[in-house]
Motif scaffolding. Structure first.
Motif, short mmCIF file in Angstrom:
data_model
loop_
_atom_site.label_atom_id
_atom_site.label_comp_id
_atom_site.label_asym_id
_atom_site.label_seq_id
_atom_site.Cartn_x
_atom_site.Cartn_y
_atom_site.Cartn_z
N VAL A 1 -1.24 -3.28 -1.08
CA VAL A 1 -1.18 -3.67 0.99
C VAL A 1 -2.76 -3.63 1.45
O VAL A 1 -3.49 -2.26 1.36
CB VAL A 1 -0.45 -2.52 1.37
N THR B 1 -1.16 -8.34 7.56
CA THR B 1 -1.45 -7.56 6.48
C THR B 1 -1.05 -9.40 5.18
O THR B 1 -0.20 -9.80 4.92
CB THR B 1 0.20 -6.58 6.07
N THR C 1 -0.05 -8.49 1.22
CA THR C 1 0.82 -7.51 -0.07
C THR C 1 0.45 -7.82 -1.30
O THR C 1 0.92 -9.26 -1.39
CB THR C 1 2.26 -7.28 0.36
N HIS D 1 7.17 -1.14 6.15
CA HIS D 1 6.49 -1.81 6.33
C HIS D 1 7.49 -2.38 4.69
O HIS D 1 7.15 -4.77 4.78
CB HIS D 1 5.36 -1.85 5.11
N TRP E 1 3.29 -2.15 -5.19
CA TRP E 1 2.37 -3.60 -4.10
C TRP E 1 1.19 -2.72 -3.46
O TRP E 1 1.58 -1.80 -3.72
CB TRP E 1 3.53 -3.12 -2.94
#
Length: 506
Positions: free
Chosen positions: A158, A342, A344, A248, A156
């Motif tokens: 971010v 955010t 991702t 997160h 991932w």
């Protein structure tokens, strides 16, 4: 020469039978003319009363009589269906884009006119169709996207917007794009294990899927998720996660216990082909107990998280969008907008090994490195997930987003490694635009384009673009459509749409 009626009738029936089996249906219109029609209804003529008839005389007499009737009825509508039951029998054109029977829209549905059909029975029939579609979506998501509970291993990346970092940070934006947030990339790549499984909460449910739920699990990787032979000190150090990383990954983008009903439009979850989308939101105001349950998916919202993904060739590329309110806007009289917090990017493989080959290898002493696990298609996976940034030529089919001003103030177009391009709204208004609060016949907000998020990715020979199109105002969680385009990657430029961006017909 005359014939007894008993001999005439079989001959006429034979003539009509031969006519009816031709390539197109041959129908006798009220005016006596013979015409071709693609209508699915067929008709026959009935001989006039009498003892004996000449075959030619029968047809001529019928024509003469019908011509006289046609003159007397010039002001009446011609029977377009060539059916003796007209106008009681209604013809339905299933190719008409306005056809919406049994879809739950409006009050113009066509149903059998039997006396014993009640509104309750009609609604029960609609609900049965809806429940069957819910079941199909629920089972498809579990079997295809979650693969029956199998694990997906991913990296991932971010990106955090500067929108929530304070006014001093925002002042550092480019003056020519002061309304567009900057994306700040986290230094650390998160290694995440994802899976989803089905649980039974009511084994005696009348409708089986009503007693089932899908639960998701996403967690940061531990040492146990990697080959034991490659565990070196530096690798172990990378798996020391901070609280920010843990928080997160713990953010949920789905209902806590996903039911089949969540796959209806208002819930924001749906599958189509190799693509899917899911959604969850937190209301701005606490829902009152006496409010209608049908409004449970309506906003305004204080937070909303959506996910959009494409899965193919043992890989999955998905984006997670986390939206929230700004604290200084919550007290305004107008419903405040949601801002992207955010973004991702999730790059995953579905064969039990990590996307990056270095996470599956045993490193030996010396100049050479011997791979403990070597996929036959590792080169293809590396190119599809970590290759050149951006889809060739940009989005294959840019969707409509409204006026140029609306697009400039609310949208971002981004390129990512792995040949992916993403179009997303970084700002979502939750109030009805232009003061319009009404709805059209389909339940959509008037004079509004809603919002769209697009992902263009080519994991192999086929290029995919999925568009998540949602409503606006308080219904922005609800899906308008989930559209998937597929084209041969090498032929994409040849077949690229040139309509300037249009919504698919429903």
């Amino acid at each position: 020469m005359t014939f007894p009626i008993s001999q005439v009738l079989p001959i006429i029936a034979l003539i009509i039978t031969i006519i009816s089996i031709s390539q197109y249906a041959i129908a006798f219109s009220p005016s006596g003319r013979i015409k071709q029609t693609h209508n699915r209804y067929q008709t026959s003529t009935t001989p006039h009363q009498g003892i004996s008839y000449d075959i030619i005389s029968v047809l001529q007499a019928t024509n003469d009589k019908e011509e006289e009737e046609d003159k007397d009825e010039t002001e009446e509508d011609e029977n377009p269906y060539a059916d003796p039951n007209y106008p009681e029998l209604e013809f339905v054109n299933y190719d008409d884009p306005e056809y919406k029977v049994d879809q739950g829209f409006g009050d113009n549905e066509v149903f059998d006119d039997e006396e014993d059909k009640t509104l309750v029975e009609i609604e029960a029939m609609r609900e049965d169709r809806r429940k069957r579609n819910d079941e199909y979506q629920f089972e498809t998501y579990h079997a295809t996207v979650l693969r029956g509970g199998e694990v997906a291993l991913g990296e991932w990346t971010v990106f955090q917007t500067d929108t929530f970092l304070g006014s001093d940070i925002i002042k550092g934006r480019n003056p020519e794009a002061a309304h567009v947030p900057r994306l700040l990339k986290w230094d650390k790549i998160l290694k995440v294990v994802s899976r989803g499984s089905k649980v039974i909460i009511d084994p005696d449910a009348e409708w089986r899927v009503d007693g089932e739920r899908i639960v998701h699990e996403e967690r940061l990787a531990t040492e146990d998720d990697f080959p034991a032979l490659m565990m070196q000190e530096e690798v172990v150090d990378e798996l020391q996660w901070e609280s920010e990383d843990i928080e997160h990954v713990e953010n949920v983008f789905w209902p806590k216990e996903m039911s089949s009903v969540d796959f209806r439009g208002p819930g924001g979850c749906m599958c189509v082909g190799s693509a899917y989308t899911i959604c969850d939101a937190i209301p701005l105001l606490k829902k009152k107990e006496e409010e209608d349950d049908d409004d449970e998916h309506e906003g305004p919202f204080s937070e909303m998280r959506t996910e959009l993904g494409i899965q193919q060739n043992g890989m999955r590329f998905r984006i997670k969008l986390d939206y929230a309110l700004l604290e200084d806007e919550e007290e305004k009289s107008v419903v405040p907008p949601l801002h992207l917090r955010t973004l991702t990017i999730c790059r995953e493989t579905l064969d039990g090994y990590w996307p990056n080959p270095s996470d599956n290898e045993k490193v030996e002493e010396g100049a050479e490195k011997k791979s403990e696990v070597q996929r036959d298609n590792q080169k293809d996976i590396t190119n599809a997930l970590f290759g050149q940034a951006g889809a060739p030529g940009g989005l294959y089919d840019p969707p409509p987003v409204g006026t140029e001003e609306r697009a400039t103030d609310n949208y971002m177009l981004l390129d990512f490694e792995g040949g992916a391009t993403v179009l997303l709204p970084h700002r979502l208004d939750q109030h009805d635009e232009d003061g319009e609060t009404g709805e059209d016949a389909n339940g959509y907000q008037r004079d509004d384009n809603g919002w769209v998020t697009s992902l263009d990715w080519t994991p192999g020979k086929i290029r995919y673009q999925v568009d998540r199109k949602v409503l606006s105002g308080k219904k922005l969680k609800g899906l308008r459509t989930l559209e998937l385009s597929e084209v041969q990657g090498e032929e994409a430029d040849r077949w690229r749409p040139k309509d300037g961006g249009e919504n698919m017909r429903q």
